[in-house]
Design a protein around this motif. Sequence first.
Motif, mmCIF file in Angstrom:
data_model
loop_
_atom_site.group_PDB
_atom_site.id
_atom_site.type_symbol
_atom_site.label_atom_id
_atom_site.label_comp_id
_atom_site.label_asym_id
_atom_site.label_seq_id
_atom_site.Cartn_x
_atom_site.Cartn_y
_atom_site.Cartn_z
ATOM 1 N N GLY A 38 2.795 -2.383 11.116
ATOM 2 C CA GLY A 38 3.729 -3.437 10.576
ATOM 3 C C GLY A 38 2.785 -5.467 9.609
ATOM 4 O O GLY A 38 3.023 -5.417 9.662
ATOM 5 N N TYR A 39 1.260 -4.341 10.850
ATOM 6 C CA TYR A 39 0.561 -5.824 9.592
ATOM 7 C C TYR A 39 0.344 -5.223 8.475
ATOM 8 O O TYR A 39 0.013 -4.252 7.805
ATOM 9 N N ASP A 40 -0.926 -6.084 8.118
ATOM 10 C CA ASP A 40 -2.051 -6.005 6.595
ATOM 11 C C ASP A 40 -2.915 -4.154 6.806
ATOM 12 O O ASP A 40 -3.877 -4.806 8.066
ATOM 13 N N MET A 41 -2.672 -3.729 6.203
ATOM 14 C CA MET A 41 -3.227 -2.329 6.036
ATOM 15 C C MET A 41 -3.942 -1.859 4.890
ATOM 16 O O MET A 41 -5.200 -1.286 5.166
ATOM 17 N N TRP A 42 -3.493 -1.743 4.241
ATOM 18 C CA TRP A 42 -4.208 -1.574 2.078
ATOM 19 C C TRP A 42 -3.445 -2.053 1.121
ATOM 20 O O TRP A 42 -2.011 -2.507 1.376
ATOM 21 N N PRO A 43 -4.253 -2.276 0.391
ATOM 22 C CA PRO A 43 -3.416 -3.153 -0.957
ATOM 23 C C PRO A 43 -2.202 -3.051 -1.103
ATOM 24 O O PRO A 43 -1.993 -1.320 -0.945
ATOM 25 N N GLY A 44 -1.466 -4.096 -2.293
ATOM 26 C CA GLY A 44 -0.281 -4.108 -2.864
ATOM 27 C C GLY A 44 0.892 -3.768 -1.891
ATOM 28 O O GLY A 44 0.889 -4.478 -0.683
ATOM 29 N N PRO A 45 1.473 -3.045 -2.455
ATOM 30 C CA PRO A 45 3.433 -3.689 -1.561
ATOM 31 C C PRO A 45 3.633 -3.350 -0.569
ATOM 32 O O PRO A 45 4.601 -2.850 -0.092
ATOM 33 N N TYR A 46 2.654 -1.427 -0.728
ATOM 34 C CA TYR A 46 3.356 -0.867 0.405
ATOM 35 C C TYR A 46 2.344 -0.777 1.655
ATOM 36 O O TYR A 46 2.713 0.285 2.755
ATOM 37 N N GLY A 47 1.264 -1.652 1.940
ATOM 38 C CA GLY A 47 0.170 -1.776 3.026
ATOM 39 C C GLY A 47 0.847 -2.323 4.102
ATOM 40 O O GLY A 47 -0.333 -3.097 4.550
ATOM 41 N N ASN A 48 1.942 -3.378 4.377
ATOM 42 C CA ASN A 48 1.664 -3.520 5.480
ATOM 43 C C ASN A 48 3.618 -4.376 5.604
ATOM 44 O O ASN A 48 4.262 -3.499 5.199
ATOM 45 N N TRP A 49 4.054 -4.856 6.506
ATOM 46 C CA TRP A 49 5.529 -4.934 7.180
ATOM 47 C C TRP A 49 5.509 -3.951 7.634
ATOM 48 O O TRP A 49 5.698 -2.971 8.152
ATOM 49 N N GLY A 50 7.611 -4.079 7.258
ATOM 50 C CA GLY A 50 7.987 -2.929 7.579
ATOM 51 C C GLY A 50 8.689 -1.857 7.176
ATOM 52 O O GLY A 50 9.907 -1.939 7.784
ATOM 53 N N SER A 51 8.685 -2.186 5.887
ATOM 54 C CA SER A 51 9.706 -0.957 5.079
ATOM 55 C C SER A 51 9.173 0.236 5.727
ATOM 56 O O SER A 51 8.494 0.945 5.786
ATOM 57 N N ARG A 52 10.353 1.696 5.587
ATOM 58 C CA ARG A 52 10.551 2.861 5.666
ATOM 59 C C ARG A 52 8.797 3.922 5.023
ATOM 60 O O ARG A 52 8.003 4.233 5.312
ATOM 61 N N LYS A 53 8.938 3.529 3.822
ATOM 62 C CA LYS A 53 7.901 3.560 3.542
ATOM 63 C C LYS A 53 6.278 3.417 4.158
ATOM 64 O O LYS A 53 5.612 4.999 3.545
ATOM 65 N N TYR A 54 6.225 2.277 4.210
ATOM 66 C CA TYR A 54 5.439 1.318 5.107
ATOM 67 C C TYR A 54 4.546 2.987 6.313
ATOM 68 O O TYR A 54 3.498 2.848 6.585
ATOM 69 N N LEU A 55 5.578 2.354 6.956
ATOM 70 C CA LEU A 55 5.387 3.261 8.093
ATOM 71 C C LEU A 55 5.201 4.350 8.104
ATOM 72 O O LEU A 55 4.656 5.274 9.309
ATOM 73 N N MET A 56 6.065 4.942 7.611
ATOM 74 C CA MET A 56 6.169 6.666 7.312
ATOM 75 C C MET A 56 4.888 6.739 7.018
ATOM 76 O O MET A 56 3.428 7.551 7.608
#
Length: 333
Positions: free
Chosen positions: A100-118
């Motif tokens: 849920g917090y910052d993990m990797w660069p770009g638009p898909y490495g933060n917050w709560g999207s399905r793409k990021y969580l999975m």
Amino acid sequence: MNIYKAKDNRYDAATYRRCGRSGLLLPPISLGLWHNFGSVDVFENYSQIAFTAFDRGVTHFDLANNYGPVYGSAEENFGRILKKGLGRYRDELVISTKAGYDMWPGPYGNWGSRKYLMASLDQSLKRMGLEYVDIFYSHRPDPETPLEETMGALADIVRQGKALYVGISNYNAEQTKRALALLREERVPCLIHQARYSMFDRWTEPELLPLLEQEGVGMIAFSPLAQGMLTDKYLQGIPENSRAARTTGHLQASRITPEVVQQIRQLHEIALGRGQTLAEMALAWLLRDKRVTSVLVGASSVNQLLDNLKALDNLNFTAEELEGIEKIIMNYE
């Protein structure tokens, strides 16, 4: 409150608490790997902390994708600890992680999207060498992503067998109520809510804790010692090697005012009367509430871990002690 005390000697130090209305039991004190398990830390030290914790009945180990530093290193190092021998007890462990917090660069490495969580959970499993985690959390609410998407992703993660349970963290009462309803619709109930809670930080009490009790959701408290303020460390002000003495970090020197030091000293006196340290009393004060399933402690040494576990020796408070504590902490700002 349903409790369970296992017969195996390994578990004699802990009385287990049921997590909400689920079938899962957690130890009253769990080990958090936010600090002291990163790439900058010493493997022999933190591995000994983990093994000692398990030997003393701490079956729950709490991580997140970006715990370190560097990001991911706490999970990698916990994977090393599992390979060193702790993994043989996998079915006796509850392992949790979050995204849920910052993990990797770009638009898909933060917050709560399905793409990021999975994607994040897949990475976490690889780092730890696991097929599944016991609990996977949405680490914080995402103001831009529909909550339906975030909760739907959590539900699908359970269906895929990558997590046995799901939880949420840092959600306020209103957000929690909506999240619980969505997960209920998915037939994947929320197991647990992880929230900041201590004598000096009581935001959960008016609305969140009553909601969790009503809905049958467990609660686990992080920062139970208020970033170290509820210890003996600040009795004489700010020592040079303390968190508050650093220019970076969550605890700033400006918070350790003379008034706060006086409150810490007053709480320390009550703790002494109970035969406890201030830290032990602060943990016991949280655990006196049956709605609190567990509290998360960090440890930089085996001795610090053992000191925290001593809180379990005295969880009872007299009416006079509670009244005295309340008078002191109600003046905290």
